[in-house]
Structure formats: C-alpha cells, structure tokens
Design a protein around this motif. Sequence first.
Motif, PDB file in Angstrom:
ATOM      1  N   GLN A  90       0.828  -1.203   0.000  1.00  0.00           N
ATOM      2  CA  GLN A  90       0.000   0.000   0.000  1.00  0.00           C
ATOM      3  C   GLN A  90       0.866   1.259   0.000  1.00  0.00           C
ATOM      4  O   GLN A  90       0.511   2.266  -0.627  1.00  0.00           O
ATOM      5  CB  GLN A  90      -0.915  -0.008   1.218  1.00  0.00           C
ATOM      6  CG  GLN A  90      -2.018   1.039   1.168  1.00  0.00           C
ATOM      7  CD  GLN A  90      -2.996   0.894   2.312  1.00  0.00           C
ATOM      8  OE1 GLN A  90      -2.751   0.136   3.242  1.00  0.00           O
ATOM      9  NE2 GLN A  90      -4.096   1.614   2.247  1.00  0.00           N
ATOM     10  N   ASP A  93       3.786   1.521  -1.491  1.00  0.00           N
ATOM     11  CA  ASP A  93       4.237   1.685  -2.878  1.00  0.00           C
ATOM     12  C   ASP A  93       3.164   2.355  -3.727  1.00  0.00           C
ATOM     13  O   ASP A  93       3.464   3.217  -4.566  1.00  0.00           O
ATOM     14  CB  ASP A  93       4.592   0.312  -3.477  1.00  0.00           C
ATOM     15  CG  ASP A  93       5.940  -0.189  -2.996  1.00  0.00           C
ATOM     16  OD1 ASP A  93       6.524   0.444  -2.103  1.00  0.00           O
ATOM     17  OD2 ASP A  93       6.409  -1.218  -3.520  1.00  0.00           O
ATOM     18  N   TYR A  94       1.928   1.963  -3.510  1.00  0.00           N
ATOM     19  CA  TYR A  94       0.819   2.559  -4.266  1.00  0.00           C
ATOM     20  C   TYR A  94       0.693   4.052  -3.947  1.00  0.00           C
ATOM     21  O   TYR A  94       0.492   4.875  -4.850  1.00  0.00           O
ATOM     22  CB  TYR A  94      -0.475   1.819  -3.935  1.00  0.00           C
ATOM     23  CG  TYR A  94      -1.681   2.321  -4.687  1.00  0.00           C
ATOM     24  CD1 TYR A  94      -1.899   1.977  -6.015  1.00  0.00           C
ATOM     25  CD2 TYR A  94      -2.606   3.159  -4.064  1.00  0.00           C
ATOM     26  CE1 TYR A  94      -2.996   2.439  -6.709  1.00  0.00           C
ATOM     27  CE2 TYR A  94      -3.712   3.631  -4.746  1.00  0.00           C
ATOM     28  CZ  TYR A  94      -3.905   3.258  -6.068  1.00  0.00           C
ATOM     29  OH  TYR A  94      -4.998   3.729  -6.755  1.00  0.00           O
ATOM     30  N   LYS A  95       0.833   4.415  -2.667  1.00  0.00           N
ATOM     31  CA  LYS A  95       0.752   5.831  -2.289  1.00  0.00           C
ATOM     32  C   LYS A  95       1.918   6.622  -2.867  1.00  0.00           C
ATOM     33  O   LYS A  95       1.744   7.751  -3.331  1.00  0.00           O
ATOM     34  CB  LYS A  95       0.733   5.956  -0.761  1.00  0.00           C
ATOM     35  CG  LYS A  95      -0.537   5.455  -0.100  1.00  0.00           C
ATOM     36  CD  LYS A  95      -0.463   5.642   1.401  1.00  0.00           C
ATOM     37  CE  LYS A  95      -1.722   5.140   2.082  1.00  0.00           C
ATOM     38  NZ  LYS A  95      -1.636   5.293   3.559  1.00  0.00           N
ATOM     39  N   ARG A 123       3.730   6.006  -5.607  1.00  0.00           N
ATOM     40  CA  ARG A 123       3.579   6.192  -7.045  1.00  0.00           C
ATOM     41  C   ARG A 123       2.478   7.215  -7.359  1.00  0.00           C
ATOM     42  O   ARG A 123       2.644   8.072  -8.236  1.00  0.00           O
ATOM     43  CB  ARG A 123       3.259   4.860  -7.719  1.00  0.00           C
ATOM     44  CG  ARG A 123       4.389   3.843  -7.645  1.00  0.00           C
ATOM     45  CD  ARG A 123       4.006   2.553  -8.348  1.00  0.00           C
ATOM     46  NE  ARG A 123       4.976   1.516  -8.079  1.00  0.00           N
ATOM     47  CZ  ARG A 123       6.118   1.377  -8.760  1.00  0.00           C
ATOM     48  NH1 ARG A 123       6.395   2.212  -9.752  1.00  0.00           N
ATOM     49  NH2 ARG A 123       6.959   0.413  -8.468  1.00  0.00           N
TER      50      ARG A 123
END
Length: 243
Positions: free
Chosen positions: A34, A36-38, A40
């Motif tokens: 999560q 990594d998603y934030k 990016r």
Amino acid sequence: MGQKIHPIGLRLGITQEHRSQWFADPKRYPGLLQEDYKIRGYIEKTLSNAGLSGIRIERKADQIDLEIRTARPGVVVGRGGAGIESLRQGLQKQLGGSDRQIRINVVEVERVDADAALIGEYIAQQLERRVSFRRVGRQAMQRAQRAGVLGIKIQVSGRLNGAEIARTEWTREGRVPLHTLRADIDYSYRIAQTTYGVLGVKVWVFKGEIIPGQEETSTAPTAQPRRRQQRRRQQFEDRSNEE
C-alpha cells in the motif's frame, strides 16, 4: 496469449525487471504494498508536468530508494535541489510522518521519442486538445521511427472524434512480436479525459531482441580502428599539401 496479458508482466524475469524490488514478511507485505501505491500516486500527481517515464522502488531496512525516470529532470530537481527536497518531505507526510530515509535518484530519458510512456502521454494530451487521433498517431509513429525503433503499435479506444458509438482503432509500423519472450517490448497505457468521454491509449514499442551473450559480441571492435586509419590518412595528406 500475447494479445491478452500485460507484455511487461509476461516477460518478468526474462527481459524485464520488477518495478518494485524488496522482500518482506507476510504480515508486513500488505502495508508495504500500500505504501508503494501511495508513493507512485503522489509522485505522478505532483510531477504530472515533468514527463514521467517510470518509477522504481527499492527498500533496504528502513530506507527507501526511488529512481524516477523523466524526460525533464530540471523540473524534478528544481533550483539547487529544492524540488527533490520538497518531494521528499511530501512523501514522508504521505507515509504518516515516519522518519524513514528516502533517497531520490533522478534519471534522464535518453530517447524521448522511443519511450512508450512518453509517447502515450503525448497522444493523450493531444487527444484532450481535440486533435484527430489518426493525425496524432501518425506523428508519434514517425517520431518513434526516427529514434531508431524497430516497430511500434498504437491503439486508441472510446468515442473517437466524438462519435456516438465507441470503437477501437489501431495502427502499426514495423514488427511488434507479442509472443516472443526475448523481445524487448516497452508498453504503456494512458487515459485521455476528453469532453465527450474517456479515451484509452495503448502503446507497444519494439526495441529489438535481447539474446544472452549477444551484447558482448555486438560491440564491434573493428569500427574504431577504421576511423583512426581514416583520420591518420587525412592528416598525412594535409601535411603533404602544405609542403
């Protein structure tokens, strides 16, 4: 097979590497994923005008290493590195104000016209300005061929040119082998927010085949001595003319 799955995911471990490289216990894995998603999402939103090509994330203990590939590194770095510092502080706030070290490395894209992400971004921007998709695709393909690409395929889907019925149009120049695993294919997907709906843009760029051991033999040592011989002959002729 090649038509139905992500061309980069199909080649992971063969000719492509993971965009996030780290290892974690099963309990920590969802939280780090999560994060990594934030990361990016924040970088893409903050640097939307910097011509982003890709973001790589590596984790070492409590340290996060980010590699940002961009066509305009000056926009990312800013004056005296102020842009990178503000980006680092914003990322720490997104991650909950943690004290983890974040290292940011900015890499400039050498061939802008041969990068699938930048080509897709260019096409999406032109479509949002109500330019004809056929004209934009033709211009992008011509620029990519000048950059030395072996093949390129562009697909646009949606209400093209404001038509009532959505459809899919695609065009291709050169070779784009989707089933060949050793083929170096760069793929990108972009969305164009137009006044008459959402258009999807897909770009495949074929840059050649990666064969193990070929890179060592492909560096031709015979090209350099030829250039040296030509230069020596020119100097000798010039000297004789002066005498």
